[in-house]
Design a protein around this motif. Structure first.
Motif, PDB file in Angstrom:
ATOM      1  N   VAL A 169      46.854  51.754  26.440  1.00 27.25           N
ATOM      2  CA  VAL A 169      46.688  50.919  25.246  1.00 27.25           C
ATOM      3  C   VAL A 169      47.151  49.493  25.522  1.00 27.25           C
ATOM      4  O   VAL A 169      46.530  48.522  25.076  1.00 27.25           O
ATOM      5  CB  VAL A 169      47.444  51.523  24.035  1.00 27.25           C
ATOM      6  CG1 VAL A 169      47.302  50.621  22.813  1.00 27.25           C
ATOM      7  CG2 VAL A 169      46.920  52.919  23.712  1.00 27.25           C
ATOM      8  N   LYS A 170      48.223  49.364  26.301  1.00 29.15           N
ATOM      9  CA  LYS A 170      48.702  48.013  26.631  1.00 29.15           C
ATOM     10  C   LYS A 170      47.663  47.246  27.451  1.00 29.15           C
ATOM     11  O   LYS A 170      47.496  46.043  27.270  1.00 29.15           O
ATOM     12  CB  LYS A 170      50.025  48.099  27.394  1.00 29.15           C
ATOM     13  CG  LYS A 170      51.213  48.422  26.496  1.00 29.15           C
ATOM     14  CD  LYS A 170      52.492  48.525  27.322  1.00 29.15           C
ATOM     15  CE  LYS A 170      53.711  48.718  26.437  1.00 29.15           C
ATOM     16  NZ  LYS A 170      54.926  48.957  27.230  1.00 29.15           N
ATOM     17  N   TRP A 211      44.396  47.889  27.354  1.00 32.30           N
ATOM     18  CA  TRP A 211      43.313  47.643  26.389  1.00 32.30           C
ATOM     19  C   TRP A 211      43.543  46.374  25.576  1.00 32.30           C
ATOM     20  O   TRP A 211      42.607  45.708  25.184  1.00 32.30           O
ATOM     21  CB  TRP A 211      43.211  48.803  25.398  1.00 32.30           C
ATOM     22  CG  TRP A 211      42.464  50.001  25.877  1.00 32.30           C
ATOM     23  CD1 TRP A 211      41.628  50.108  26.958  1.00 32.30           C
ATOM     24  CD2 TRP A 211      42.455  51.295  25.247  1.00 32.30           C
ATOM     25  NE1 TRP A 211      41.118  51.373  27.031  1.00 32.30           N
ATOM     26  CE2 TRP A 211      41.613  52.126  26.002  1.00 32.30           C
ATOM     27  CE3 TRP A 211      43.091  51.815  24.118  1.00 32.30           C
ATOM     28  CZ2 TRP A 211      41.370  53.457  25.655  1.00 32.30           C
ATOM     29  CZ3 TRP A 211      42.858  53.136  23.787  1.00 32.30           C
ATOM     30  CH2 TRP A 211      42.009  53.946  24.550  1.00 32.30           C
ATOM     31  N   LYS A 212      44.810  46.125  25.282  1.00 33.68           N
ATOM     32  CA  LYS A 212      45.098  45.011  24.375  1.00 33.68           C
ATOM     33  C   LYS A 212      44.883  43.649  25.029  1.00 33.68           C
ATOM     34  O   LYS A 212      44.568  42.685  24.349  1.00 33.68           O
ATOM     35  CB  LYS A 212      46.543  45.123  23.849  1.00 33.68           C
ATOM     36  CG  LYS A 212      46.862  44.091  22.770  1.00 33.68           C
ATOM     37  CD  LYS A 212      48.187  44.377  22.100  1.00 33.68           C
ATOM     38  CE  LYS A 212      48.514  43.344  21.038  1.00 33.68           C
ATOM     39  NZ  LYS A 212      49.700  43.705  20.258  1.00 33.68           N
ATOM     40  N   VAL A 229      42.776  42.877  27.668  1.00 30.47           N
ATOM     41  CA  VAL A 229      41.463  42.616  28.280  1.00 30.47           C
ATOM     42  C   VAL A 229      40.412  42.710  27.183  1.00 30.47           C
ATOM     43  O   VAL A 229      40.402  43.684  26.428  1.00 30.47           O
ATOM     44  CB  VAL A 229      41.121  43.645  29.387  1.00 30.47           C
ATOM     45  CG1 VAL A 229      39.846  43.235  30.121  1.00 30.47           C
ATOM     46  CG2 VAL A 229      42.277  43.798  30.370  1.00 30.47           C
ATOM     47  N   ASN A 230      39.556  41.698  27.079  1.00 33.76           N
ATOM     48  CA  ASN A 230      38.553  41.820  26.025  1.00 33.76           C
ATOM     49  C   ASN A 230      37.222  42.353  26.549  1.00 33.76           C
ATOM     50  O   ASN A 230      37.004  42.470  27.754  1.00 33.76           O
ATOM     51  CB  ASN A 230      38.426  40.524  25.207  1.00 33.76           C
ATOM     52  CG  ASN A 230      37.742  39.407  25.962  1.00 33.76           C
ATOM     53  OD1 ASN A 230      36.851  39.643  26.784  1.00 33.76           O
ATOM     54  ND2 ASN A 230      38.142  38.187  25.681  1.00 33.76           N
ATOM     55  N   THR A 231      36.379  42.729  25.618  1.00 30.55           N
ATOM     56  CA  THR A 231      35.121  43.386  25.944  1.00 30.55           C
ATOM     57  C   THR A 231      34.262  42.503  26.849  1.00 30.55           C
ATOM     58  O   THR A 231      33.595  42.981  27.766  1.00 30.55           O
ATOM     59  CB  THR A 231      34.368  43.713  24.640  1.00 30.55           C
ATOM     60  OG1 THR A 231      35.269  44.444  23.794  1.00 30.55           O
ATOM     61  CG2 THR A 231      33.145  44.566  24.894  1.00 30.55           C
ATOM     62  N   ALA A 260      35.978  51.797  27.793  1.00 26.65           N
ATOM     63  CA  ALA A 260      37.392  52.148  27.636  1.00 26.65           C
ATOM     64  C   ALA A 260      38.014  52.604  28.955  1.00 26.65           C
ATOM     65  O   ALA A 260      39.224  52.490  29.152  1.00 26.65           O
ATOM     66  CB  ALA A 260      37.540  53.265  26.595  1.00 26.65           C
ATOM     67  N   PRO A 296      38.153  51.644  32.280  1.00 26.31           N
ATOM     68  CA  PRO A 296      38.915  50.900  33.303  1.00 26.31           C
ATOM     69  C   PRO A 296      40.433  50.936  33.102  1.00 26.31           C
ATOM     70  O   PRO A 296      41.179  50.979  34.082  1.00 26.31           O
ATOM     71  CB  PRO A 296      38.358  49.478  33.158  1.00 26.31           C
ATOM     72  CG  PRO A 296      36.940  49.693  32.744  1.00 26.31           C
ATOM     73  CD  PRO A 296      37.000  50.862  31.780  1.00 26.31           C
TER      74      PRO A 296
END
Lengths: 414, 414
Positions: free
Chosen positions: B196-197, B199-200, B202-204, B223, B225
C-alpha cells in the motif's frame, strides 16, 4: 424484476458518459464515494438516483414482503424512506423464507476522532437488521483507503480505525455474531485471493468510468475498489464460512458506496460467486441544510458522538437550518417547511413514534409549532441517542475491540 | 558515481517516450518483463540497454573491488559479462566491508512444468552469491502475477509455484538461510502495508510509462508492480528482520525485471526505506539463436530441467543454432562464428574453466573444431548441470518445500 432492466439503463448511462455524449446539465446532484452535494434545499433527488445508478426502489410492496417474511415491522428508517433503494433484496428474502444462509456486511472508512450522527445511521440500521435476521455480521474498516486518500501515516490510520470501532461497537453489537476488521491488520491469503480475482475481471478503463480515477491518481486508488469488494465473498472469511462462496451478503450502506458494489456484483458473476445484495440509505443532512451530508471534515456540519448534551443543544440551536419563517408572527401565519427543516429531518431519522411525527409535521406546517420548539424536540431525540451511545461507550475497552477483531468462531455454523 | 547520471538519462528517455518525442527506429531490441527480442543474431545490445535503462555497467574495476571485498574470485557468469550491469552494487560492497547487514532477494513467475536452463541462471548465480556473502535469501514466487496475466485458476498457479520451488530448491539452497514464498499463500499485514505504501507514491500514469499498461489491462496488472516491489523492504518479513526497514537487499535478476525495481527504488526514497540494489544478467539465448531468450511457452527453444541426457543431446543437435559453415570443407577453411553460435554461448554460461573456453573459441574460430564437436562439448556441460540438478531434485519432497516456506527463523539475527 425491475433491477436487471434498471442495471441495463445504468450501464447505458455509464457508456454514454464514457463516450462523452450524455450531458449532465440538468443533474445538479453529485453522489460519489468522495462527494455528496446538490443545489436543492430538499436534498438529493433520490428517485433520480435510483434511475441513474440502476438500483431498485424499496417500495411499499417490498417492505410489506420484508415484514411478512421476517415477522418484524419495518423500522422507522425503512418505512419512512431513509432506506430507499436496494439491489436484489428479494433474493435475501427468498433465502430467509427457505432458511438458506446469508450474512450482513457493512463498513466504514475510518475518520479521526469520534464518529458523527451520519456515520451512525447505517450502523443503527444494521444492528436492527441483525436482530431481525440473526445472521453473521462483517464490518470492514478501510484504514488502507484513508491512508491512500489522505496525508497520514499507516499507524495513524490504524489507530483511527480502532477508535472508530469502539464507537461502532457501542451501537450494541455482539462479538459472538460479529467480526470487525481493519484492512491493514486482517489482510491474509483468502482475502487477497478474492482481491486478485476481482482485479482480474475489471479493467482500468472500467475503474475510471465507475470511480472517475485519473492517470494522476496513485496506483493504490485504482487498486482499492477490489479491497472493498472482497468482503462480499464469504470465502474471504474462512474462520466463519469455510471455503463457501455461495453465501451472499446483504450490505446496508449509504447510496454513495454503490459504485464499489456495482463493480463487485459484476465480478461475482464472472467468479461464479454469490452476488452481494444491497439496501441503501439516504444521507443524514448537514446541520446547515440538505445540500450536503454531515461531513467530519466540516465539524460544524456534524453532531459528534462525543458531543455533550449541551454541545448538541447549542449546535442545533445555532446551525440547524430552519424551515420556519423570519418572525414569530410570519411563522404563525404561513407555517414552516418540514422538507427543508433539518430539525424535522433529524426527527424523521430518529423519532420512533409515527403518529407523533405526523402530528409534529402537521403542526409545524401550520405554524402551530415554532422553530425553537421543533429544535428542542430534535435536540431531545438526538441527545437521547447520543447519550445511550455514550453510556455504552464507557464499557468499550481495547479488550472489547479485541473480542470483535480476533479470528474467532461465531455462533453460526456453515 | 555513474549510476545517478545514468538514471537521469533514463528518466529523460522515459519522459521523451511519454511525450511521444523519442523515436525508437534505431532500437531493434525489445526488453520488457513480458517480451525479450532483437533482430540482431548476436542478441540484445546490452551496452545500449545500460544507457536506456540508466543502470551502471558491471565493469572490471567494480568486479575487482567485489573480489577484494569478498575475498572470492568472481564466478564465470560474472567475469564473462553474463552479469553485466547493476544499480548501487557499491553500496552492498560498502556494507560488506563495514559488516552492515543486507539480504538477497530474487524471484520467479511460476510457469507450468519444469524450469528451463534460462530460469536457472539467476538461481545458480544467487546460490553462489549467498555463499560469498552469507546473508539471508528471500525468493518470491509470483503466482498472483501468473494468474493475472494468463488464463488459469488460482489453484493451478499455486501448484505451479510449488513445483517450481522444488526445482529452485534443487539448486542447493539451505532452509536455515532461505525463505521462499508464493504471493497467494504469504500475503499478510506487514507485506500488504508495504504494498500500500508503494501504491501511494506511484501514480497510474507512471505505471503506464514504466510498464506500458493500457486502460484495457485489468486492474490487477496495474496493482501488481507493488507486489513485486514489497519484498525489497525488509519489514515485509518480520520473522526475519523484525520491523527494520534500513536493511537493503541485493537483487540478482535478468535485466527485464528492472522496471519493477526502478519503480521501487524511487518509492523507497519516498518511504525513507533502504533502496534495493541490483545485479543484472543477460538472457540465456534460445536454442534457435540469440534473437530471443529461452521461453517455456516455446518448448523447442528450451532445455528443461527434466529433459533426459538423450533429449538434451537431441535438442542441441537438432535446434542449437550453429555459427559454423555449411560444409566441413568450408568450415575448415573459414572457421565458425562463436558470437552467434548457441553451443558456444552455453559454454560461456556454464563452463567453469576460462582457459579451456578460450581454447575452444580460438579453435572453433579457426575451423579446427567442427560444429558437431562444439555441440558435443555444450551437450556434455549442459547434461552435467541438468544431471546434478536432477540428482538433487530426487530428494526434494513437499516436506522439503514446507521447510523453506513456513514462517521460520533463519540463522541470521537482526
Amino acid at each position: 424484476m425491475a433491477a436487471p432492466v434498471a442495471e441495463n439503463v445504468a450501464a447505458k448511462i455509464e457508456e454514454l458518459k464514457v463516450n462523452g455524449v450524455a450531458t449532465e446539465e440538468e443533474d445538479t446532484d453529485k453522489v460519489t464515494p468522495w462527494e455528496v452535494t446538490t443545489t436543492s434545499a430538499t436534498g438529493i433527488d433520490y428517485d433520480k438516483l435510483i434511475v441513474k445508478f440502476g438500483c431498485g426502489k424499496l417500495d411499499e410492496e417490498l417492505i410489506a414482503r420484508f415484514e411478512r417474511v421476517t415477522g418484524h415491522k419495518a423500522c422507522p428508517m425503512m418505512r419512512r424512506g431513509m432506506f430507499f433503494a436496494h439491489r436484489n433484496l428479494q433474493e435475501i428474502l427468498d433465502r430467509k423464507e427457505k432458511g438458506k444462509p446469508f450474512y450482513l456486511y457493512t463498513g466504514r472508512g475510518a475518520s479521526s476522532g469520534s464518529l458523527h450522527l451520519g456515520h451512525l445511521v447505517p450502523f443503527i440500521f444494521t444492528k436492527w437488521l441483525q436482530e431481525v435476521f440473526d445472521v453473521p455480521l462483517i464490518i470492514q474498516m478501510t484504514d488502507d483507503e484513508k491512508f491512500l486518500w489522505k496525508d497520514m501515516k499507516v499507524d495513524d490510520a490504524k489507530k483511527m480505525a480502532r477508535e472508530n470501532m469502539k464507537d461502532i461497537i457501542s451501537v450494541g453489537f455482539d462479538p459472538s455474531k460479529t467480526f470487525i476488521f481493519n484492512d491493514f491488520d486482517y489482510m491474509c491469503p483468502p482475502f487477497y485471493e478474492n482481491v486478485v480475482k476481482i482485479w482480474k475481471v475489471v479493467n482500468t478503463n472500467q475503474g475510471r468510468s465507475i470511480f472517475g480515477f485519473t492517470p494522476e491518481d496513485c496506483m493504490g486508488k485504482a487498486a482499492f475498489p477490489a479491497i472493498e469488494g472482497a468482503p462480499c465473498f464469504a470465502s474471504s472469511f474462512p474462520h466463519i464460512f469455510g471455503k463457501r462462496n455461495d453465501i451472499p451478503c446483504l450490505i446496508p450502506c449509504a447510496i454513495d458506496q454503490d459504485p464499489y458494489f456495482r463493480m463487485t456484483r459484476d465480478a461475482a458473476h464472472k467468479l461464479k460467486a454469490a452476488k452481494p445484495c444491497l439496501i441503501f440509505s439516504t444521507f443524514l443532512p448537514a446541520l446547515q441544510g440538505a445540500q450536503t451530508k454531515m461531513s467530519a471534515s466540516e465539524p460544524n456540519t456534524c453532531i459528534f458522538l462525543d458531543d455533550t448534551p449541551k454541545q448538541i443543544k447549542n449546535k442545533i440551536n445555532k446551525y440547524a437550518f430552519s424551515g420556519g419563517q423570519q418572525t414569530v408572527e410570519e411563522h404563525r401565519a404561513k407555517g414552516g417547511n418540514c422538507d427543508v427543516d433539518i430539525s424535522f429531518q433529524f426527527l424523521r431519522f430518529f423519532l420512533e413514534d409515527d403518529q407523533k411525527l405526523a402530528e409534529i409535521r402537521e403542526k409545524y406546517t401550520k405554524g402551530e409549532i415554532l422553530s425553537g420548539e421543533l429544535k428542542a424536540m430534535a435536540t431531545q431525540e438526538v441527545q437521547k441517542i447520543v447519550g445511550e451511545m455514550a453510556e455504552r461507550r464507557k464499557s468499550v475497552t481495547d479488550e472489547t475491540v479485541n473480542e470483535f477483531t480476533k479470528i474467532h468462531d461465531l455462533v453460526y455454523k456453515f
